[in-house]
Scaffold this active site. Sequence first.
Site, short mmCIF file in Angstrom:
data_model
loop_
_atom_site.label_atom_id
_atom_site.label_comp_id
_atom_site.label_asym_id
_atom_site.label_seq_id
_atom_site.Cartn_x
_atom_site.Cartn_y
_atom_site.Cartn_z
N ASP A 168 0.83 -1.21 0.00
CA ASP A 168 0.00 0.00 0.00
C ASP A 168 0.87 1.25 0.00
O ASP A 168 2.01 1.24 0.46
CB ASP A 168 -0.86 0.06 1.27
CG ASP A 168 -1.77 -1.13 1.40
OD1 ASP A 168 -2.16 -1.69 0.37
OD2 ASP A 168 -2.09 -1.47 2.56
N1 URA Z 1 -1.25 -5.93 3.97
C1 URA Z 1 -1.67 -4.65 4.03
O1 URA Z 1 -2.64 -4.35 4.71
N2 URA Z 1 -0.98 -3.74 3.33
C2 URA Z 1 0.10 -4.03 2.58
O2 URA Z 1 0.68 -3.14 1.96
C3 URA Z 1 0.52 -5.36 2.53
C4 URA Z 1 -0.18 -6.30 3.24
#
Ligand code: URA
Length: 244
Positions: free
Chosen positions: A102
Amino acid sequence: MERLQKVMAHSGVSSRRGAERLITSGRVQVNGRTVTELGTKVSPSDEVTVDGIPLERERLVYFLLYKPVGVISSRKDERNRKTVLDFFKDVPERIFPVGRLDYDTSGALILTNDGELAYRLMHPRFEIDKTYIAKIRPVPTNEQLRRLAAGVRLEDGMTARAKVRMIDGNREKGHASVQMTIHEGRNRQVRRMFAVLGLEVRKLKRVQYGVLDLTGLVPGESRPLKPYEVRKLYHLSHGSRSGQ
Ligand code: URA
């Protein structure tokens, strides 16, 4: 001579499965003739085209990036935000990130032009472990940690078993660090797992991806993978580089 679908996957045009579909649907030509047989072998001097466009047989390259927060993991952003490819402006090969982190997550991200390895690492069947450290609030109870490890129900189904360990917790201040290892890769999975238990993730970092960790890197830095690391990643995904 190598199998056509393998040559295609290694050029980054698609995964091996994707290449098979392109071949059987008649979109691939070898030296100008359409080929629909999956067993076809080609040599480096054969010209392979997909929809008439020549395949570029790039050298395969592999990098590990310590992705900082505030950077998106896709190739382009319609809002013109910084992308992970901005860290690789001097790499001529057409690399892409293997999966996503993310915008607000930092940590280990592989970039490569090897479509086959990317496919294997992302496919849930191969169960590549990814380890995260989440800074959360409030401090979780043992029951909440147990539920995270056993699997929780998200909108897209139950999560698989996870390894969960509290690294530290401060009851007075109401925050904790929890390490969690999962092998699935659903969208925002770690954040959603904590959220269903009423735990807020304030920071999230992926500290390990398969055999790779962030040792020696600071956010925004990357390094090429060593050949043995690439071999290990292939091995983890239950295959060898040369075979199926
Ligand atoms: N899980 C999440 O919530 N975000 C990420 O970037 C990777 C795994």
